[in-house]
Scaffold this motif. Sequence first.
Motif, PDB file in Angstrom:
ATOM      1  N   ASP B 641      -0.128 -17.516   6.280  1.00 32.81           N
ATOM      2  CA  ASP B 641      -0.271 -16.168   5.741  1.00 32.81           C
ATOM      3  C   ASP B 641      -0.988 -15.325   6.793  1.00 32.81           C
ATOM      4  O   ASP B 641      -2.180 -15.538   7.051  1.00 32.81           O
ATOM      5  CB  ASP B 641      -1.089 -16.250   4.443  1.00 32.81           C
ATOM      6  CG  ASP B 641      -1.253 -14.898   3.783  1.00 32.81           C
ATOM      7  OD1 ASP B 641      -1.244 -13.870   4.500  1.00 32.81           O
ATOM      8  OD2 ASP B 641      -1.409 -14.870   2.551  1.00 32.81           O
ATOM      9  N   ASP B 643      -2.086 -12.393   6.813  1.00 35.72           N
ATOM     10  CA  ASP B 643      -3.146 -11.500   6.332  1.00 35.72           C
ATOM     11  C   ASP B 643      -4.469 -12.226   6.147  1.00 35.72           C
ATOM     12  O   ASP B 643      -5.536 -11.627   6.235  1.00 35.72           O
ATOM     13  CB  ASP B 643      -2.755 -10.870   4.987  1.00 35.72           C
ATOM     14  CG  ASP B 643      -1.602  -9.900   5.146  1.00 35.72           C
ATOM     15  OD1 ASP B 643      -1.353  -9.452   6.288  1.00 35.72           O
ATOM     16  OD2 ASP B 643      -0.936  -9.612   4.140  1.00 35.72           O
ATOM     17  N   THR B 644      -4.391 -13.504   5.811  1.00 39.31           N
ATOM     18  CA  THR B 644      -5.620 -14.243   5.476  1.00 39.31           C
ATOM     19  C   THR B 644      -5.819 -15.508   6.295  1.00 39.31           C
ATOM     20  O   THR B 644      -6.893 -16.107   6.242  1.00 39.31           O
ATOM     21  CB  THR B 644      -5.603 -14.671   3.990  1.00 39.31           C
ATOM     22  OG1 THR B 644      -4.509 -15.583   3.798  1.00 39.31           O
ATOM     23  CG2 THR B 644      -5.436 -13.473   3.071  1.00 39.31           C
ATOM     24  N   GLY B 645      -4.792 -15.940   7.019  1.00 36.34           N
ATOM     25  CA  GLY B 645      -4.908 -17.179   7.786  1.00 36.34           C
ATOM     26  C   GLY B 645      -4.757 -18.436   6.957  1.00 36.34           C
ATOM     27  O   GLY B 645      -4.954 -19.550   7.450  1.00 36.34           O
ATOM     28  N   GLU B 646      -4.412 -18.294   5.690  1.00 38.15           N
ATOM     29  CA  GLU B 646      -4.215 -19.483   4.848  1.00 38.15           C
ATOM     30  C   GLU B 646      -2.943 -20.222   5.278  1.00 38.15           C
ATOM     31  O   GLU B 646      -1.962 -19.596   5.679  1.00 38.15           O
ATOM     32  CB  GLU B 646      -4.091 -19.079   3.375  1.00 38.15           C
ATOM     33  CG  GLU B 646      -5.400 -18.577   2.783  1.00 38.15           C
ATOM     34  CD  GLU B 646      -5.185 -17.924   1.428  1.00 38.15           C
ATOM     35  OE1 GLU B 646      -5.175 -18.647   0.435  1.00 38.15           O
ATOM     36  OE2 GLU B 646      -5.014 -16.689   1.380  1.00 38.15           O
ATOM     37  N   TYR B 684      -9.839 -28.782   7.495  1.00 38.53           N
ATOM     38  CA  TYR B 684     -11.051 -28.493   6.729  1.00 38.53           C
ATOM     39  C   TYR B 684     -12.362 -28.961   7.351  1.00 38.53           C
ATOM     40  O   TYR B 684     -13.382 -28.301   7.225  1.00 38.53           O
ATOM     41  CB  TYR B 684     -10.955 -29.162   5.342  1.00 38.53           C
ATOM     42  CG  TYR B 684      -9.727 -28.841   4.551  1.00 38.53           C
ATOM     43  CD1 TYR B 684      -9.296 -27.526   4.406  1.00 38.53           C
ATOM     44  CD2 TYR B 684      -8.984 -29.848   3.928  1.00 38.53           C
ATOM     45  CE1 TYR B 684      -8.170 -27.234   3.665  1.00 38.53           C
ATOM     46  CE2 TYR B 684      -7.861 -29.560   3.179  1.00 38.53           C
ATOM     47  CZ  TYR B 684      -7.452 -28.254   3.049  1.00 38.53           C
ATOM     48  OH  TYR B 684      -6.351 -27.966   2.315  1.00 38.53           O
ATOM     49  N   ASP B 702     -20.776 -27.807   1.641  1.00 41.68           N
ATOM     50  CA  ASP B 702     -20.506 -27.173   2.933  1.00 41.68           C
ATOM     51  C   ASP B 702     -19.559 -27.964   3.818  1.00 41.68           C
ATOM     52  O   ASP B 702     -19.051 -27.442   4.798  1.00 41.68           O
ATOM     53  CB  ASP B 702     -21.825 -26.943   3.692  1.00 41.68           C
ATOM     54  CG  ASP B 702     -22.642 -25.827   3.067  1.00 41.68           C
ATOM     55  OD1 ASP B 702     -22.085 -24.736   2.872  1.00 41.68           O
ATOM     56  OD2 ASP B 702     -23.816 -26.066   2.751  1.00 41.68           O
ATOM     57  N   TYR B 703     -19.373 -29.236   3.504  1.00 41.54           N
ATOM     58  CA  TYR B 703     -18.461 -30.070   4.299  1.00 41.54           C
ATOM     59  C   TYR B 703     -17.287 -30.409   3.395  1.00 41.54           C
ATOM     60  O   TYR B 703     -17.444 -31.027   2.345  1.00 41.54           O
ATOM     61  CB  TYR B 703     -19.162 -31.347   4.759  1.00 41.54           C
ATOM     62  CG  TYR B 703     -18.318 -32.172   5.698  1.00 41.54           C
ATOM     63  CD1 TYR B 703     -18.438 -32.027   7.082  1.00 41.54           C
ATOM     64  CD2 TYR B 703     -17.386 -33.080   5.212  1.00 41.54           C
ATOM     65  CE1 TYR B 703     -17.649 -32.774   7.942  1.00 41.54           C
ATOM     66  CE2 TYR B 703     -16.596 -33.825   6.064  1.00 41.54           C
ATOM     67  CZ  TYR B 703     -16.732 -33.672   7.425  1.00 41.54           C
ATOM     68  OH  TYR B 703     -15.941 -34.417   8.279  1.00 41.54           O
ATOM     69  N   ALA B 704     -16.089 -29.986   3.798  1.00 39.05           N
ATOM     70  CA  ALA B 704     -14.932 -30.076   2.904  1.00 39.05           C
ATOM     71  C   ALA B 704     -14.104 -31.303   3.222  1.00 39.05           C
ATOM     72  O   ALA B 704     -13.504 -31.396   4.285  1.00 39.05           O
ATOM     73  CB  ALA B 704     -14.077 -28.826   3.050  1.00 39.05           C
ATOM     74  N   GLN B 710      -5.329 -30.271  -2.638  1.00 40.96           N
ATOM     75  CA  GLN B 710      -5.189 -29.696  -1.290  1.00 40.96           C
ATOM     76  C   GLN B 710      -4.317 -30.559  -0.386  1.00 40.96           C
ATOM     77  O   GLN B 710      -4.212 -30.292   0.803  1.00 40.96           O
ATOM     78  CB  GLN B 710      -6.585 -29.511  -0.664  1.00 40.96           C
ATOM     79  CG  GLN B 710      -7.418 -28.479  -1.414  1.00 40.96           C
ATOM     80  CD  GLN B 710      -8.908 -28.711  -1.281  1.00 40.96           C
ATOM     81  OE1 GLN B 710      -9.355 -29.667  -0.685  1.00 40.96           O
ATOM     82  NE2 GLN B 710      -9.684 -27.809  -1.862  1.00 40.96           N
ATOM     83  N   PRO B 767      -9.005 -20.906   7.370  1.00 40.36           N
ATOM     84  CA  PRO B 767      -8.357 -19.599   7.276  1.00 40.36           C
ATOM     85  C   PRO B 767      -9.017 -18.562   8.181  1.00 40.36           C
ATOM     86  O   PRO B 767      -8.333 -17.776   8.849  1.00 40.36           O
ATOM     87  CB  PRO B 767      -8.514 -19.242   5.793  1.00 40.36           C
ATOM     88  CG  PRO B 767      -8.615 -20.553   5.098  1.00 40.36           C
ATOM     89  CD  PRO B 767      -9.318 -21.471   6.056  1.00 40.36           C
ATOM     90  N   ASN B 768     -10.338 -18.584   8.230  1.00 40.52           N
ATOM     91  CA  ASN B 768     -11.047 -17.625   9.081  1.00 40.52           C
ATOM     92  C   ASN B 768     -10.623 -17.767  10.542  1.00 40.52           C
ATOM     93  O   ASN B 768     -10.319 -16.787  11.225  1.00 40.52           O
ATOM     94  CB  ASN B 768     -12.560 -17.863   8.937  1.00 40.52           C
ATOM     95  CG  ASN B 768     -13.417 -16.763   9.550  1.00 40.52           C
ATOM     96  OD1 ASN B 768     -14.577 -16.619   9.235  1.00 40.52           O
ATOM     97  ND2 ASN B 768     -12.847 -15.946  10.448  1.00 40.52           N
ATOM     98  N   TRP B 771      -6.942 -16.694  11.062  1.00 43.40           N
ATOM     99  CA  TRP B 771      -6.858 -15.233  10.981  1.00 43.40           C
ATOM    100  C   TRP B 771      -7.376 -14.584  12.269  1.00 43.40           C
ATOM    101  O   TRP B 771      -6.762 -13.669  12.812  1.00 43.40           O
ATOM    102  CB  TRP B 771      -7.678 -14.751   9.780  1.00 43.40           C
ATOM    103  CG  TRP B 771      -7.777 -13.255   9.684  1.00 43.40           C
ATOM    104  CD1 TRP B 771      -6.834 -12.390   9.219  1.00 43.40           C
ATOM    105  CD2 TRP B 771      -8.890 -12.448  10.080  1.00 43.40           C
ATOM    106  NE1 TRP B 771      -7.295 -11.101   9.296  1.00 43.40           N
ATOM    107  CE2 TRP B 771      -8.561 -11.114   9.818  1.00 43.40           C
ATOM    108  CE3 TRP B 771     -10.148 -12.737  10.637  1.00 43.40           C
ATOM    109  CZ2 TRP B 771      -9.432 -10.048  10.091  1.00 43.40           C
ATOM    110  CZ3 TRP B 771     -11.016 -11.688  10.909  1.00 43.40           C
ATOM    111  CH2 TRP B 771     -10.662 -10.364  10.632  1.00 43.40           C
ATOM    112  N   GLN B 772      -8.493 -15.126  12.775  1.00 42.80           N
ATOM    113  CA  GLN B 772      -9.066 -14.564  14.003  1.00 42.80           C
ATOM    114  C   GLN B 772      -8.113 -14.748  15.186  1.00 42.80           C
ATOM    115  O   GLN B 772      -7.951 -13.834  16.004  1.00 42.80           O
ATOM    116  CB  GLN B 772     -10.414 -15.239  14.302  1.00 42.80           C
ATOM    117  CG  GLN B 772     -11.232 -14.523  15.369  1.00 42.80           C
ATOM    118  CD  GLN B 772     -11.627 -13.118  14.922  1.00 42.80           C
ATOM    119  OE1 GLN B 772     -12.201 -12.919  13.859  1.00 42.80           O
ATOM    120  NE2 GLN B 772     -11.275 -12.120  15.732  1.00 42.80           N
TER     121      GLN B 772
END
Lengths: 285, 783
Positions: B641, B643-646, B684, B702-704, B710, B767-768, B771-772
Amino acid sequence: MIPGSFEYIAPSSVDEALALLKENGESAKLLAGGHSLIPTMKLRLAEPEVIVDLNRIGALKGISESSGTLIIGALTTHYELETSDLAHRKIPLLAQTAAAIGDVQVRNKGTIGGSLAHADPAADWPAAILALDAEIKAVGQGGERSIKASDFFEDLYTTAIDPEEIITEIHVPIPGANTKGTYLKLPQIASGFALAGVAVILTQVENICQNLAVGVTGVSSVPYRAAGVESDLRGKAFSSDNIAAAAEKAVDGIDDVLEDIHASEAYRKNLAKVYTRRAIESAAS
Amino acid sequence: MATLAGPSRLIGAPIKRREDPRLIQGLSHYVDDLKLVNTLHCAFLRSDYAHAEIENIDTEAAKRLSGVVTVITGEDIREKVSSVPCAAEIEGLKIPNHPALAVGRVRFVGEPVAAVVATDPYIARDALDLIEIEYRELPVVVDMDKAIEPDSPVIFEEFGDNIAFTMPLDAGDVDKAFAEADHVISHRLVNQRLIPIAMEPRGVLAEYLRGEGTLTVWSSTQIPHHLKTFLSLLVDFPEHRIRVIAPEVGGAFGSKLNVYAEEAVVAYLAIQLGKPVKWIEKRGENFTSTIHGRDQINYVEIAVNNDGTITGLRAKLLANMGAYYQLLTPIIPVLTYLMIPGAYKIPNIKLELIGVLTNKMATDAYRGAGRPEATYIIERMVDLAAQKLGMDPKDIRFKNFPQPDEFPFEIPTGIIYDSGNYQETFNKALGIINYDDLRDQQSARRKRGKYVGIGICTYAEISGFGPSIGVAGGGWESSTVRIERTGKVTVLTGVSPHGQGQETSFAQIMADELGVDIDDIAVIHGDTGRQPQGIGTFGSRATPVGGTAMLIAGRQVKDKMAKLTAHLLEANPDDLVFENGKIFVQGSPAQAVEFATVAAAAHNAVNLPPDIEPGLEATHFFEPEKFTNPFGAHIAIVEVDPDTGEIDIQRYVAVDDIGHIINPLLVTGQVHGGIAQGLGQALYEGAVYDENGQLLTGSLMDYAVPKATQVPSVENDYTVTPSPANPMGVKGVGETGTIASTACIVNAVVDALSPLGVKDIEMPLTPNRVWQVIEDAKKGVSE
């Protein structure tokens, strides 16, 4: 993960609970679903001396309807809201938001009042509560008072509730005709909390936006109403271009956007805009 | 060597795990479920600093707390508990002393500094808060590139620098290959640090019986036999009086293929105090103080010609050791070094592997252990080469595979691949996903503005560890098969399953071999008192090595039983058939004798032929002659995606070749789990330390790790190229998924974004981050 020692008391009425809060002052903590408090205690980030468990107070539970308002007991679980026939018929956004919280175990134990009182900046409820113009009822030594959602969240983990007050009910006005809502979020993948979550309530007459409310959580240290988006789109057609242009204003005036190892400030701003656009499109379609 | 005899009834059957009913009903016993009378409880105080001198420790207040039995520090036990062991033997390796409790200095956040023993775990925890430690902070080393600079602070002053070892390789004529190549592609690839996160954290319970002079240790471990030997050395207790039991073990993924400080300290305390002592690891401790995985920075170059032929590979591999070594820490990146050419013929290879010390938790074996890193390196580089040449990533792979008739195939690092047909496996995967149409669909979807990517990973693995020359502490396995008086069969094995399902698959093998019902077979493991010899479960070795030891022991018992039956039936032992719990002469099932009758006769021992001893039991030690080499082809389709990096994984096809398959249900479960963990790394997971050496991802908030929702639905298939390394022709399947899926997913996402000019994205592909990368690419910011 072993908490420090504490005294445990489970009162059966709100008055008893209030008396315990008065008696123990800052050393007491209220226990609702416990999904934030207990981990914090196990990590010894909090070491309350007295735990006042509200779960035996029947008066704090349940969902009812009264003169155009849904009245939700503070100890109503996310699961109860997710599956409530009343919520589905009258304010589906509440059920939709509840379903987006955590996982099954969290929803079975976690409560709407507990979540609001904890005021995690990335919790899901604040977006919906803000968009729906809900009111939070609290009772303290000085009696009952009502706090507007827009006045409720003051800072990270900080609300307008006083330490010796207890949230009793959440009053949510049932929206009128031609009104639809939706809640969309991108979860932080480990915790399930929102990197950005957007709740939208809109009133649509012949594709024209008569009214719009946009609640945003996860983006700022305090959840907020995206007033710029709302005013931009009000009176206009729900066209893709209009929605996209309005959604660009999703972080206007927000100067404390969160940044952490999971998402940068720039990314959260982007998410607020994208999810605002998608939430409006979804509700308006 | 013999092959499997007779028509199989159970081998190859998708039998449900016999372990599961007790697990899903909560009827199992993990270390913490074991209750001994008068047990004391241990808790560890750990360093909050990544690097500091310990100026003073004051334990008086803790000792005064009611219910506290003792408090010990590193100074108290420095003469009594020896250095936490490392089994690595590498030329020039600098091995630091690794005290079980820190002495004088702490070198990572989470290092144990003091231990409290109390009458209950709550008091033990309260006492930790009463211990006062004065630290003097030292400069912290967290970044590998900086750690090897001459001006870096040094973690062990006696070493002079932070370089643990350097291992070179120069095979073929690399300089010539690079000088003559049409293209050279260079890239920096990072394999981020991961945290294994077994469902059950570690735990130890130790009991010393003063009268008997015995020490029994229950530990959540993959290697009870090694732990027995090392404990005897660590606490100076005679090995023949130690029994180690690995009860139900709730996952490990390599993290319990180790000997830890806490195991030594708890055993020491039990001996000193004369009462059972228990320690159960907290999840937070599991994050900071159980081994981590991966953590390499690789500077890689490949030489490639216009037709896609890869002629050379050069690489500098930086491998993060952490502050101390655990059991195999320095060895893990050596597997990367050995397996770097993957599934391809690359004649000229030059490598420099550098082990680097930093102020972090030690790295060690984490599912795949060195091989996912190698696969990531070569599979990313092959894709970069294809991108550079404008070649289909499918074609460059076929171009460089060895041919089926070239096996056994030796790669320049010295590894000899046992068997393979890479073309067949890849073609099968391409067919399942309909690859040729897929590229057309991709073009069409791209025209509609969709970011669709196809990722390929064709991998070769080394597993079935292994010949003893290649495995520290021995690579053999041992098994005893005993037929009880009633005809029930007890299988004792030295492997130590902790989720793999050998109680089921080993029983399938033995049921076929002895012609008895699977319910009449018990597979016992994880107890040095019952199965005295063994190595353990790791490196996809249990079935190829442990299963073979069991099979041969079973055949020895069967031979003895055949001789006895022949004596009873006055028949020739070679004519006997074992089937459905009966033994009979081929063609004469009506004159069968019951399996249980013969078993009883062996134990009653009143009518034995002269050359037969009473009883029915055999033990075999199997030493494999060679490693096994699974291989396979994974293909993923993703959509990003913009727009969001998903990232949406739309299809995932895995075709693996692990030789013969004992139980397809277990095998597919292993592949699924491996793929989930591999995509966890891709998408992740990542352990993040800040510049002060504090672990920022120290909880499951915090650790996925990937959750069920998923992980995509995986389409599995197999080809079967038997391994010549063992009589069952099996290769091992514990790690294939982890080895393949990380590179497969990253290749797919990079392919999706290639129209924007994207060549690489550092893992995890959050995703971040995605997206970047998209934003930067749109702005024309080059990689």
